[in-house]
Design a protein around this motif. Structure first.
Motif, PDB file in Angstrom:
ATOM      1  N   LEU A 113      65.305  51.099 121.830  1.00 24.76           N
ATOM      2  CA  LEU A 113      65.661  50.197 120.733  1.00 24.76           C
ATOM      3  C   LEU A 113      66.766  50.800 119.878  1.00 24.76           C
ATOM      4  O   LEU A 113      67.711  50.109 119.488  1.00 24.76           O
ATOM      5  CB  LEU A 113      64.420  49.903 119.882  1.00 24.76           C
ATOM      6  N   ARG A 114      66.673  52.102 119.602  1.00 24.55           N
ATOM      7  CA  ARG A 114      67.681  52.788 118.790  1.00 24.55           C
ATOM      8  C   ARG A 114      69.045  52.748 119.474  1.00 24.55           C
ATOM      9  O   ARG A 114      70.061  52.449 118.848  1.00 24.55           O
ATOM     10  CB  ARG A 114      67.235  54.225 118.558  1.00 24.55           C
ATOM     11  N   ASN A 115      69.064  53.017 120.770  1.00 24.65           N
ATOM     12  CA  ASN A 115      70.326  53.031 121.507  1.00 24.65           C
ATOM     13  C   ASN A 115      70.944  51.640 121.604  1.00 24.65           C
ATOM     14  O   ASN A 115      72.167  51.488 121.558  1.00 24.65           O
ATOM     15  CB  ASN A 115      70.117  53.610 122.904  1.00 24.65           C
ATOM     16  N   ASP A 116      70.105  50.619 121.710  1.00 28.02           N
ATOM     17  CA  ASP A 116      70.601  49.244 121.837  1.00 28.02           C
ATOM     18  C   ASP A 116      71.053  48.656 120.504  1.00 28.02           C
ATOM     19  O   ASP A 116      71.948  47.809 120.472  1.00 28.02           O
ATOM     20  CB  ASP A 116      69.511  48.336 122.425  1.00 28.02           C
ATOM     21  N   HIS A 131      60.379  46.985 110.330  1.00 30.19           N
ATOM     22  CA  HIS A 131      60.614  45.836 111.190  1.00 30.19           C
ATOM     23  C   HIS A 131      62.101  45.807 111.551  1.00 30.19           C
ATOM     24  O   HIS A 131      62.958  45.885 110.672  1.00 30.19           O
ATOM     25  CB  HIS A 131      60.236  44.540 110.486  1.00 30.19           C
ATOM     26  N   VAL A 132      62.390  45.704 112.833  1.00 32.45           N
ATOM     27  CA  VAL A 132      63.764  45.576 113.313  1.00 32.45           C
ATOM     28  C   VAL A 132      63.853  44.289 114.130  1.00 32.45           C
ATOM     29  O   VAL A 132      63.121  44.127 115.111  1.00 32.45           O
ATOM     30  CB  VAL A 132      64.178  46.784 114.180  1.00 32.45           C
ATOM     31  N   GLY A 133      64.702  43.382 113.698  1.00 33.87           N
ATOM     32  CA  GLY A 133      64.808  42.100 114.389  1.00 33.87           C
ATOM     33  C   GLY A 133      63.516  41.320 114.379  1.00 33.87           C
ATOM     34  O   GLY A 133      63.217  40.597 115.337  1.00 33.87           O
ATOM     35  N   GLY A 134      62.733  41.471 113.317  1.00 28.96           N
ATOM     36  CA  GLY A 134      61.487  40.733 113.187  1.00 28.96           C
ATOM     37  C   GLY A 134      60.292  41.361 113.870  1.00 28.96           C
ATOM     38  O   GLY A 134      59.182  40.818 113.802  1.00 28.96           O
ATOM     39  N   LYS A 135      60.478  42.529 114.513  1.00 30.47           N
ATOM     40  CA  LYS A 135      59.381  43.170 115.224  1.00 30.47           C
ATOM     41  C   LYS A 135      58.989  44.472 114.541  1.00 30.47           C
ATOM     42  O   LYS A 135      59.846  45.289 114.207  1.00 30.47           O
ATOM     43  CB  LYS A 135      59.784  43.451 116.668  1.00 30.47           C
ATOM     44  N   LEU A 140      65.636  54.768 112.940  1.00 31.80           N
ATOM     45  CA  LEU A 140      64.585  55.200 113.867  1.00 31.80           C
ATOM     46  C   LEU A 140      64.808  56.609 114.394  1.00 31.80           C
ATOM     47  O   LEU A 140      64.304  56.984 115.461  1.00 31.80           O
ATOM     48  CB  LEU A 140      64.450  54.223 115.044  1.00 31.80           C
ATOM     49  N   LEU A 141      65.581  57.421 113.651  1.00 29.21           N
ATOM     50  CA  LEU A 141      65.724  58.827 113.995  1.00 29.21           C
ATOM     51  C   LEU A 141      64.539  59.639 113.494  1.00 29.21           C
ATOM     52  O   LEU A 141      64.290  60.751 113.953  1.00 29.21           O
ATOM     53  CB  LEU A 141      67.015  59.394 113.393  1.00 29.21           C
ATOM     54  N   ASP A 142      63.821  59.081 112.523  1.00 24.84           N
ATOM     55  CA  ASP A 142      62.656  59.733 111.940  1.00 24.84           C
ATOM     56  C   ASP A 142      61.590  58.665 111.721  1.00 24.84           C
ATOM     57  O   ASP A 142      61.913  57.483 111.533  1.00 24.84           O
ATOM     58  CB  ASP A 142      63.044  60.406 110.621  1.00 24.84           C
ATOM     59  N   ARG A 143      60.351  59.069 111.750  1.00 24.13           N
ATOM     60  CA  ARG A 143      59.246  58.136 111.520  1.00 24.13           C
ATOM     61  C   ARG A 143      58.695  58.335 110.110  1.00 24.13           C
ATOM     62  O   ARG A 143      58.573  59.471 109.641  1.00 24.13           O
ATOM     63  CB  ARG A 143      58.131  58.351 112.538  1.00 24.13           C
ATOM     64  N   MET A 146      66.855  41.210 109.378  1.00 23.57           N
ATOM     65  CA  MET A 146      67.406  42.158 110.359  1.00 23.57           C
ATOM     66  C   MET A 146      66.602  43.461 110.362  1.00 23.57           C
ATOM     67  O   MET A 146      66.024  43.852 111.350  1.00 23.57           O
ATOM     68  CB  MET A 146      68.873  42.431 110.034  1.00 23.57           C
ATOM     69  N   ILE A 147      66.578  44.144 109.198  1.00 22.22           N
ATOM     70  CA  ILE A 147      65.803  45.375 109.043  1.00 22.22           C
ATOM     71  C   ILE A 147      64.962  45.248 107.784  1.00 22.22           C
ATOM     72  O   ILE A 147      65.478  44.913 106.716  1.00 22.22           O
ATOM     73  CB  ILE A 147      66.713  46.610 108.921  1.00 22.22           C
ATOM     74  N   LYS A 148      63.685  45.513 107.918  1.00 20.71           N
ATOM     75  CA  LYS A 148      62.804  45.424 106.747  1.00 20.71           C
ATOM     76  C   LYS A 148      61.901  46.656 106.699  1.00 20.71           C
ATOM     77  O   LYS A 148      61.257  47.013 107.688  1.00 20.71           O
ATOM     78  CB  LYS A 148      61.944  44.160 106.805  1.00 20.71           C
ATOM     79  N   LEU A 149      61.907  47.315 105.544  1.00 22.43           N
ATOM     80  CA  LEU A 149      60.993  48.423 105.277  1.00 22.43           C
ATOM     81  C   LEU A 149      59.984  47.969 104.238  1.00 22.43           C
ATOM     82  O   LEU A 149      60.362  47.393 103.210  1.00 22.43           O
ATOM     83  CB  LEU A 149      61.752  49.644 104.749  1.00 22.43           C
ATOM     84  N   GLU A 150      58.708  48.216 104.493  1.00 23.25           N
ATOM     85  CA  GLU A 150      57.650  47.817 103.576  1.00 23.25           C
ATOM     86  C   GLU A 150      56.778  49.018 103.235  1.00 23.25           C
ATOM     87  O   GLU A 150      56.154  49.610 104.114  1.00 23.25           O
ATOM     88  CB  GLU A 150      56.790  46.709 104.189  1.00 23.25           C
TER      89      GLU A 150
END
Length: 220
Positions: free
Chosen positions: A80-83, A63-67, A53-56, A1-5
């Motif tokens: 994307l953040r709003n959805d 990765h959100v939803g694999g993207k 995704l409020l900050d970079r 779902m959500i991945k941080l690397e």
């Protein structure tokens, strides 16, 4: 779902640079309830803001939803953040000049839908948190616990995949805090992924997993 690397974040001022996060690897599964814990100033809220995704980040990949989203333009990140995400804050952030139902409708103003559909979704969200009878009230006519339930309704009105909650019970007494936790747990049981920052070990123990942060890094 959500991945941080290998996510890192450094804040710069004229004279000082502060490392907020360093080499964070985190994977949040769909329908998981994750609590982020750690001492004040350790990077918990920064981590939550980056997840939402409020900050970079300064480095690393999200990765959100694999993207992978780090290369997205700001307008695509905003969509994307709003959805995808709903946000709940410790201080509620309600607009006192707007009625409860108007506060809940706010996230839907950025979507292509009719006013009647927005109103119906807001009504349904308020019913779900037990505030169907308070729709026409103003925030300052409600208790703290009721205001936080309005904030939860606002966060969920867009039917997000993920709820991000930053100390959602921090300004509430234990009874009201327990009620808010019960709502979050029920939403999670219905399939919503929840990531919550908290200082409360008792609340955190009700989650599926606890992630601990110390000096900007994940610790066992």
């Amino acid at each position: 779902m959500i991945k941080l690397e290998k996510v890192s974040k450094t804040y710069f001022t004229d004279k000082v640079q502060t490392l907020a996060l360093k080499d964070i690897d985190l994977h949040v599964q769909k329908s998981e309830f994750v609590c982020i814990m750690g001492p004040s100033g350790c990077g918990k809220s920064t981590l939550l803001n980056i997840i939402g995704l409020l900050d970079r980040p300064g480095a690393g990949e999200i990765h959100v939803g694999g993207k992978a989203v780090q290369s997205y333009k700001d307008k695509h990140v905003a969509r994307l953040r709003n959805d995808t995400f709903g946000f709940i804050f410790q201080s509620f952030h309600l607009i006192n000049d707007l009625r409860v139902i108007d506060n809940v409708e706010l996230p839907l103003l950025y979507r292509s839908m009719s006013g009647s559909e927005r109103r119906e979704r807001a009504r349904a969200a308020l019913e779900k948190v037990g505030l169907g009878a308070r729709m026409e009230h103003y925030p300052n006519q409600l208790s703290g616990g009721q205001q936080q339930r309005v904030a939860i309704a606002r966060a969920m009105v867009g039917q997000p995949d993920v709820l991000l909650a930053d100390e959602p019970t921090g300004n509430l007494d234990s009874k009201m805090g327990a009620e808010v936790m019960d709502i979050l747990l029920k939403l999670n049981e219905e399939g919503t992924t929840v990531v919550m920052v908290t200082h409360d070990e008792k609340e955190a123990s009700r989650a599926h997993r606890i992630v601990r942060v110390f000096d900007g890094q994940l610790v066992a």
